[in-house]
Design an enzyme around this catalytic site. Structure first.
Site, PDB file in Angstrom:
ATOM      1  N   CYS A 129       0.860  -1.189   0.000  1.00 28.80           N
ATOM      2  CA  CYS A 129       0.000   0.000   0.000  1.00 28.80           C
ATOM      3  C   CYS A 129       0.898   1.240   0.000  1.00 28.80           C
ATOM      4  CB  CYS A 129      -0.898  -0.021   1.242  1.00 28.80           C
ATOM      5  SG  CYS A 129      -1.883   1.454   1.385  1.00 28.80           S
ATOM      6  N   ILE A 190       0.418  -5.808  -9.531  1.00 27.60           N
ATOM      7  CA  ILE A 190       0.961  -4.794  -8.638  1.00 27.60           C
ATOM      8  C   ILE A 190      -0.135  -4.190  -7.749  1.00 27.60           C
ATOM      9  CG2 ILE A 190       2.852  -4.068 -10.110  1.00 27.60           C
ATOM     10  CD1 ILE A 190       1.104  -1.887 -11.301  1.00 27.60           C
TER      11      ILE A 190
HETATM   12  C1  LIG Z   1     -10.299   2.062  -3.485  1.00 31.77           C
HETATM   13  C2  LIG Z   1      -9.182   1.065  -3.480  1.00 31.77           C
HETATM   14  C3  LIG Z   1      -8.859   0.402  -2.292  1.00 31.77           C
HETATM   15  C4  LIG Z   1      -7.826  -0.531  -2.269  1.00 31.77           C
HETATM   16  N1  LIG Z   1      -7.531  -1.192  -1.108  1.00 31.77           N
HETATM   17  C5  LIG Z   1      -6.558  -2.141  -1.082  1.00 31.77           C
HETATM   18  C6  LIG Z   1      -6.284  -2.892   0.097  1.00 31.77           C
HETATM   19  O1  LIG Z   1      -6.947  -2.753   1.133  1.00 31.77           O
HETATM   20  N2  LIG Z   1      -5.279  -3.797   0.042  1.00 31.77           N
HETATM   21  C7  LIG Z   1      -4.528  -4.043  -1.086  1.00 31.77           C
HETATM   22  O2  LIG Z   1      -3.635  -4.876  -1.075  1.00 31.77           O
HETATM   23  N3  LIG Z   1      -4.793  -3.351  -2.237  1.00 31.77           N
HETATM   24  C8  LIG Z   1      -5.775  -2.426  -2.246  1.00 31.77           C
HETATM   25  N4  LIG Z   1      -6.047  -1.751  -3.412  1.00 31.77           N
HETATM   26  C9  LIG Z   1      -5.261  -2.064  -4.634  1.00 31.77           C
HETATM   27  C10 LIG Z   1      -5.973  -3.094  -5.521  1.00 31.77           C
HETATM   28  O3  LIG Z   1      -6.136  -4.324  -4.874  1.00 31.77           O
HETATM   29  C11 LIG Z   1      -5.166  -3.316  -6.835  1.00 31.77           C
HETATM   30  O4  LIG Z   1      -3.882  -3.799  -6.499  1.00 31.77           O
HETATM   31  C12 LIG Z   1      -5.031  -2.030  -7.647  1.00 31.77           C
HETATM   32  O5  LIG Z   1      -6.222  -1.280  -7.611  1.00 31.77           O
HETATM   33  C13 LIG Z   1      -4.657  -2.302  -9.112  1.00 31.77           C
HETATM   34  O6  LIG Z   1      -5.659  -3.070  -9.757  1.00 31.77           O
HETATM   35  P1  LIG Z   1      -6.804  -2.385 -10.715  1.00 31.77           P
HETATM   36  O7  LIG Z   1      -6.078  -1.520 -11.690  1.00 31.77           O
HETATM   37  O8  LIG Z   1      -7.527  -3.539 -11.322  1.00 31.77           O
HETATM   38  O9  LIG Z   1      -7.681  -1.584  -9.799  1.00 31.77           O
HETATM   39  C14 LIG Z   1      -7.085  -0.808  -3.460  1.00 31.77           C
HETATM   40  C15 LIG Z   1      -7.424  -0.142  -4.653  1.00 31.77           C
HETATM   41  C16 LIG Z   1      -8.456   0.777  -4.688  1.00 31.77           C
HETATM   42  C17 LIG Z   1      -8.801   1.468  -5.981  1.00 31.77           C
END
Ligand SMILES: Cc1cc2nc3c(=O)[nH]c(=O)nc-3n(C[C@H](O)[C@H](O)[C@H](O)COP(=O)(O)O)c2cc1C
Length: 304
Positions: A129, A190
């Site tokens: 994070c 990622i």
């Molecule tokens: C609103 C939001 C909250 C997220 N919370 C977490 C989290 O609690 N733990 C984590 O490992 N990744 C978290 N992520 C990251 C996502 O799991 C993911 O790695 C990232 O959004 C990239 O994937 P995407 O492009 O499909 O969204 C979060 C992403 C978003 C947008």
């Protein structure tokens, strides 16, 4: 076995598309909803020891077609209060991956043990994070600290352990190798990419926290590069994440070396129907390109 069925560290998923951590993961009911919508499995919100409220609003902002910028500050109800949510999802037959975050190896180990006791099939360590002081990428960008966490968790639990890594590093392969040597069973990559939006009228950052993490279509090439580099370095399975929106995106991640995939922003944008669209589309593409199943396509671009 169905062409889309995937096995990672002995755990079977009916298709490679998992709900990414932090999207719809707040309750057992929403995890169940993603599964009913067609997800191959779900990753919980990252859970810590104590309840956290996270940052004040604004915590999330849409950046045109690029995706979402967020700095939530790891809000979560704490492992004790979240237990019921995990139990509910498991009672409905959902394949659950438990995501945890901690500030020390001991804290990660303790939370992983609690998740394992609840019955999750795999654990994902949030070492990535980009916007919470003392957590996430502050630990996971340092190969030594990352290894300590993975080793501590591997000693404490029997279920497979996935290390979720950060793209905010100059050497993805080094982090991947550190996770593998420390005993990780898989690498997820990622998490979001450190980013900033400025409000030119208010003349300050848009998000309360200032810096945030970018997700969605803009980060797909960064996710692909991470998976590509990790595939050339390690032998453990890779879970590709970042900007997966269409079946073609998913196919590209398989070709780069991912075995499983997680979908976040596309679910936030389009709802759960995206899981069926992705699965049906990928099935077609695999057939068209002459692959009998997902495993045959994994890493194929490296062999060209
Ligand atoms: C609103 C939001 C909250 C997220 N919370 C977490 C989290 O609690 N733990 C984590 O490992 N990744 C978290 N992520 C990251 C996502 O799991 C993911 O790695 C990232 O959004 C990239 O994937 P995407 O492009 O499909 O969204 C979060 C992403 C978003 C947008």
């Amino acid at each position: 076995m169905d062409a889309l069925t995937v096995k990672v560290a002995g755990v079977e998923f009916r298709n490679p598309f998992l709900l990414a951590s932090g999207i719809w993961g707040e309750s057992g009911a929403s995890l169940h909803r993603a599964y009913v919508a067609g997800a191959g499995g779900v990753v919980t919100k990252s859970i810590g020891r104590e309840p956290r409220t996270g940052y004040p609003n604004p915590t999330i902002e849409r950046l045109d077609d690029w995706g979402l910028l967020n700095a939530m500050g790891l809000p979560n109800p704490g492992i004790k209060n979240y237990a019921e949510e995990v139990r509910f999802a498991l009672s409905k037959g959902v394949k659950v991956v438990g995501s945890v975050f901690g500030g020390t190896p001991e804290e990660f180990a303790l939370l992983s043990v609690e998740m394992e006791k609840l019955g999750v099939g795999s654990i994902e360590l949030n070492l990535s994070c980009p916007h919470a002081k003392g957590y996430g990428s502050e630990i996971g960008a340092d190969p030594e600290l990352l290894s300590e966490v993975v080793r501590a968790v591997k000693k404490a639990v029997k279920v497979p352990v996935w290390a979720k890594l950060t793209p905010n590093t100059s050497d993805p392969a080094l982090l991947a190798a550190a996770a593998e040597s420390a005993g990780a069973d898989a690498i997820s990559a990622i998490n979001t990419v450190r980013a900033l939006a400025i409000d030119p009228v208010g003349m300050r950052p848009v998000l309360y926290h200032g810096l945030g993490g970018l997700s969605g279509p803009a980060i797909k090439p960064i996710g692909l590069a991470f998976i590509w580099q990790a595939y050339e370095k390690v032998r453990i399975p890779l879970v590709g994440i970042g900007g997966i929106t269409t079946p073609e995106d998913a196919f590209e991640y398989l070709l780069a070396g991912a075995t499983l995939l997680e979908v976040g922003t596309a679910v936030a944008d389009s709802g759960g129907t995206v899981f069926h669209t992705l699965a049906d589309g990928l099935r077609e593409i695999l057939k068209e390109r002459g692959f009998g199943n997902v495993a045959e396509a994994v890493g194929a671009a490296h062999r060209k």
